[in-house]
Design a protein around this motif. Structure first.
Motif, PDB file in Angstrom:
ATOM      1  N   LEU A  44      -6.557   4.195  -0.027  1.00 40.21           N
ATOM      2  CA  LEU A  44      -5.221   4.954  -0.166  1.00 40.21           C
ATOM      3  C   LEU A  44      -4.446   4.141  -1.267  1.00 40.21           C
ATOM      4  O   LEU A  44      -4.431   2.884  -1.105  1.00 40.21           O
ATOM      5  N   ARG A  45      -3.654   5.130  -2.040  1.00 47.22           N
ATOM      6  CA  ARG A  45      -2.920   4.426  -3.288  1.00 47.22           C
ATOM      7  C   ARG A  45      -1.581   4.957  -2.947  1.00 47.22           C
ATOM      8  O   ARG A  45      -1.156   6.060  -3.621  1.00 47.22           O
ATOM      9  N   LEU A  46      -0.830   4.154  -1.989  1.00 45.49           N
ATOM     10  CA  LEU A  46       0.501   4.633  -1.527  1.00 45.49           C
ATOM     11  C   LEU A  46       1.674   4.395  -2.750  1.00 45.49           C
ATOM     12  O   LEU A  46       1.521   3.351  -3.101  1.00 45.49           O
ATOM     13  N   PRO A  47       2.470   5.341  -2.950  1.00 50.44           N
ATOM     14  CA  PRO A  47       3.686   4.892  -3.819  1.00 50.44           C
ATOM     15  C   PRO A  47       4.491   3.559  -3.289  1.00 50.44           C
ATOM     16  O   PRO A  47       4.616   3.972  -2.103  1.00 50.44           O
ATOM     17  N   GLN A  48       4.794   2.862  -4.032  1.00 46.48           N
ATOM     18  CA  GLN A  48       5.712   1.945  -3.535  1.00 46.48           C
ATOM     19  C   GLN A  48       7.290   2.109  -3.288  1.00 46.48           C
ATOM     20  O   GLN A  48       8.051   2.117  -4.536  1.00 46.48           O
ATOM     21  N   PRO A  49       7.679   2.299  -2.466  1.00 41.73           N
ATOM     22  CA  PRO A  49       9.101   2.772  -2.097  1.00 41.73           C
ATOM     23  C   PRO A  49       9.879   1.347  -2.627  1.00 41.73           C
ATOM     24  O   PRO A  49       9.487   0.455  -2.420  1.00 41.73           O
TER      25      PRO A  49
END
Lengths: 206, 184
Positions: A44-49
């Motif tokens: 998983l490559r989640l966007p960084q909030p």
């Protein structure tokens, strides 16, 4: 290999899989789906909030203080409830024993022909047999009403159980034990009882 | 606050020193805790509240921490425990909300508006639908990258139980296609 063993290996490691695992995956659709899910989740490559603003130390201390206050309030409420419950159980609302008649309670003292209790140190008055029995009995009959009244009156002023149950003390509940007058057992002292029994026994004589 | 801590315990230098260490630990770990909390509850405001409550918990129990090296894991365990309770309550609340048809639970805060937020929210929605233990195990394993032993320690359960929660979470997420498009 069984599916259970393969699932254990899949969840605890990452590709590339061992040859025996690969062999099992080729023949088992469920395990293949699990392996795909595991690989997808691992990759998983989640966007960084944007980072959240830190919680100030004062806010943490405020929370700690709020909790202390809440605990004290809760403890106070519980203690108040306990005290209230105890007061209600032991106060005027609680059922109290029926007031009893002193003469009825000590019927043996007033009934004719009663023998004094040796364990109480009571004895018949000396010379009681020498007096004029008829006149004495008549006298006792006449005086009995006033004597009983006197006994009740004296007891009402001196006996602690009667006073404690008196209506005047009811609002105080258990506090009546501290408010009542000093205890007095005058009516149970040997001289008084001896005198009463003397009169009483004479009355029973023919 | 450091001064406050010292003033609270003037007669006990050892405990005051422990409180000093605790303050340093909080400063060092707070960013990590906030990120973890956000990934556990998928909401910025709730994450901040959760971290504040967890830090208050930790502050009250600060003297029970004997080894400063265990501090980060200790704080994480407190946070995870709080988060799981929060997730359970929120799950019940969401069920009620859906049953009563009250619509969208919360409006997005400004902190939730960022590049790639759609993907973040889609995964968050799917993970939030999982039971508390499954979503927590999933987050700790795949989003935080913890080993099974660390997850078991943080959640206070056995290693085998963690595996079961992960297995079920993966099956549900795969069934909902929440992990589609992320296969390497």
């Amino acid at each position: 290999m069984r599916c259970h063993d393969v699932a254990t290996v899949l969840l605890e490691s990452s590709p590339p899989w061992a040859p025996e695992i690969r062999v099992h995956l080729e023949g088992c659709e469920d395990c293949r789906a699990l392996a795909r899910g595991h690989a997808s989740a691992s990759g998983l490559r989640l966007p960084q909030p944007p980072p959240l603003a830190p919680v100030p130390r004062e806010a943490v201390l405020r929370e700690v203080r709020r909790r202390k206050v809440r605990r004290r309030i809760a403890a106070g409420a519980v203690a108040s409830c306990c005290v209230g419950l105890l007061t209600w159980l032991s106060g005027p609302g609680a059922p109290s024993p029926e007031p009893h008649d002193f003469q009825e309670e000590h019927a043996e003292v007033f009934e004719p022909g009663t023998v004094p209790h040796p364990e109480l140190g009571l004895r018949r008055a000396e010379g009681a047999d020498d007096v004029d029995l008829d006149s004495l009995a008549r006298l006792v009959r006449e005086e009995r009403g006033s004597l009983s009244w006197l006994v009740t009156e004296v007891r009402g002023y001196s006996r602690r159980d009667v006073v404690a149950r008196d209506d005047t003390y009811k609002p105080f509940g258990t506090m009546a034990a501290w408010l009542r007058p000093p205890d007095s057992r005058a009516l149970e002292t040997p001289p008084f009882r001896t005198a009463v029994l003397s009169f009483d026994s004479q009355e029973s004589l023919p | 606050m450091k001064g406050t801590v010292i003033l609270e315990e003037p007669g006990n230098p050892a405990r005051a020193a422990a409180a000093w260490d605790f303050d340093a630990l909080l400063e060092a770990e707070q960013a990590v805790l906030l990120r973890l909390a956000r990934r556990l509850v998928w909401d910025g405001e709730e994450a901040r509240d959760l971290v504040q409550a967890s830090l208050a918990d930790a502050y009250e129990k600060r003297h029970s921490l004997k080894d400063a090296k265990a501090g980060p894991a200790w704080l994480r365990r407190i946070l995870v425990s709080r988060a799981m309770g929060h997730l359970r309550r929120r799950r019940v609340w969401n069920v009620l909300r859906e049953a009563l048809d009250w619509g969208t639970p919360l409006a997005l805060s400004p902190e939730e508006q960022f590049v790639g937020a759609e993907k973040w929210r889609a995964l968050g929605h799917a993970v939030r639908a999982l039971p508390a233990q499954q979503s927590t195990a999933f987050t700790l394993r795949y989003l935080e990258g913890l080993e099974l032993d660390s997850i078991a320690e943080a959640m206070g359960i056995g290693r085998g139980t963690v595996r079961i929660h992960l297995y079920r979470a993966l099956k549900k997420l795969k069934a909902e296609q929440a992990l589609e498009g992320d296969s390497p």
